[in-house]
Motif scaffolding. Structure first.
Motif, short mmCIF file in Angstrom:
data_model
loop_
_atom_site.label_atom_id
_atom_site.label_comp_id
_atom_site.label_asym_id
_atom_site.label_seq_id
_atom_site.Cartn_x
_atom_site.Cartn_y
_atom_site.Cartn_z
N ALA A 100 0.88 -1.36 0.07
CA ALA A 100 0.15 0.01 0.06
C ALA A 100 0.97 1.18 -0.07
O ALA A 100 2.10 1.25 0.41
CB ALA A 100 -0.93 0.02 1.22
N ALA A 117 -3.89 3.65 -8.69
CA ALA A 117 -4.53 2.42 -7.95
C ALA A 117 -5.64 1.82 -8.94
O ALA A 117 -5.69 0.43 -8.69
CB ALA A 117 -5.44 3.16 -6.97
N LYS A 123 -3.37 -0.12 -3.35
CA LYS A 123 -4.35 0.43 -2.31
C LYS A 123 -3.42 1.55 -2.03
O LYS A 123 -2.14 1.78 -1.65
CB LYS A 123 -4.34 -0.47 -1.03
CG LYS A 123 -4.81 -1.83 -1.36
CD LYS A 123 -4.64 -2.54 0.18
CE LYS A 123 -5.71 -3.94 -0.25
NZ LYS A 123 -4.92 -4.88 -1.11
N LEU A 283 -5.75 2.47 5.87
CA LEU A 283 -5.22 1.28 5.08
C LEU A 283 -5.37 -0.02 5.45
O LEU A 283 -5.69 -0.87 5.13
CB LEU A 283 -3.89 1.67 4.58
CG LEU A 283 -3.34 2.73 3.69
CD1 LEU A 283 -2.16 2.92 3.49
CD2 LEU A 283 -3.90 2.00 2.28
N SER A 287 -9.57 0.65 3.44
CA SER A 287 -9.70 1.85 2.73
C SER A 287 -8.76 1.92 1.50
O SER A 287 -7.56 1.90 1.68
CB SER A 287 -10.11 3.03 3.36
OG SER A 287 -10.79 3.03 4.46
N THR A 288 -9.36 2.40 0.31
CA THR A 288 -8.41 2.88 -0.88
C THR A 288 -8.82 3.59 -1.66
O THR A 288 -10.25 4.09 -1.70
CB THR A 288 -7.85 1.61 -1.44
OG1 THR A 288 -7.10 1.74 -2.40
CG2 THR A 288 -8.90 0.91 -2.02
#
Length: 328
Positions: A100, A117, A123, A283, A287-288
């Motif tokens: 990420a 992304a 991510k 993260l 969530s991304t």
């Protein structure tokens, strides 16, 4: 289900802003606290392409919270806009087993992060770092408060010499598309007028304001000019005014990149720490393609799509009215 994230990288991109180092510190230490291996990318997206990726530990970010600039450096990278550049950046991330990415920057940074992304499924969480305060989804962006304080300190000093010599100063501040710095600096310094990209102000109206001040025995006048004003910068405006109004000795000061540097204010240090802490935690929650921001006094998520689509927002109407009322 929470993602299995073991390695996170952080980068800064685009224009630097005070508070970026405090944010890097928060990102790195929050990750380490949660058992994550942390990496720093030097020189933003260019560093991803050049494989300039280094491991970071808690001591890597010691004694940086008070520093301006960014220890990770920053660069604008045209190559990252190409498919080939983005693919190479992804291969370098995979080579380090990075799961990420936390990106700190403005709209150009977020545009690259969103496309990265979408193309490779990376991510990513964005943190708004720009002195212009022009990203939708956060009341304040990193560096904005410090930049205003820098302008205030400079204008206060200029006011001293303006009063001593009956001078009219046009002071140009940053803000190509956003008048946020100019507007707040105008209120805080008691300027006689402010010229903003978002609001048309005719030379005739400006001269009327200055004439009113001269008629009521003002010993000096300060006009704050945002660099993106539609009729030009401070030198252009000063020339137009001087042709029709020559009551004062007219001078121009361009503050320029002075506004980007310096030790971050307490507000920016705390904001940077909160956003860095939140970015890693988001993260780890899964969530991304989101930006962490401050709304009211709460941390809130805004999708990168929304942050970019609506990044120019209206200036506060009460502040706009105050610039006229309080300058008489």
């Amino acid at each position: 289900m929470k993602p299995n994230i073991k390695n996170i990288a952080v980068l800064t991109s685009g224009g630097d802003a005070p508070g970026m180092n405090a944010c890097i510190r928060a990102v790195v230490r929050t990750g380490i606290y949660n058992g994550i291996n942390m990496f720093g990318v030097l020189q933003g997206y260019q560093g991803l392409i050049n494989n300039n990726i280094i491991p970071m530990n808690a001591r890597s970010v010691s004694n940086i919270i008070h520093l301006g600039g960014t220890i990770l450096k920053t660069a604008r990278c045209l190559e990252f806009k190409t498919d080939e550049g983005m693919d190479l950046a992804y291969e370098n991330l995979k080579a380090h087993d990075i799961d990420a990415l936390v990106v700190i920057g403005g709209d150009g940074t977020f545009t690259g992060a969103r496309r990265f992304a979408e193309r490779h499924g990376v991510k990513v969480i964005g943190i708004p770092g720009t002195i212009d305060n022009d990203l939708y989804g956060s009341d304040f962006t990193l560096g904005y408060d410090t930049a205003i304080n820098t302008v205030i300190a400079a204008v206060d000093k200029i006011r001293d010499t303006a009063d001593a010599h009956d001078r009219l100063f046009f002071i140009e501040v940053m803000g190509r598309d956003s008048g946020c710095i100019a507007l707040r600096a105008s209120i805080a310094t008691g300027s006689e007028a402010v010229l903003l990209p978002e609001q048309p102000t005719s030379i005739e109206d400006l001269i009327k304001q200055l004439e009113t001040g001269a008629a009521t025995k003002k010993s000096s006048s300060i006009v704050i000019v945002s660099e993106g004003h539609k009729q030009g910068g401070a030198y252009d405006i000063a020339k137009l005014v001087k042709e029709k109004f020559n009551h004062y000795d007219t001078k121009v000061t361009i503050l320029g990149h002075l506004q980007r540097g310096g030790s971050p204010s307490s507000f920016d240090r705390i904001l940077a720490s909160r956003l860095g802490f939140a970015a890693v935690n988001e993260l780890l929650k899964g969530s991304t393609k989101q930006m962490v921001g401050l709304r009211g006094n709460e941390i809130a998520l805004t999708s990168l799509d929304e942050a970019l689509a609506a990044h120019n927002f209206k200036l506060e109407s009460d502040l706009l009215e105050m610039t006229k009322v309080l300058s008489i």
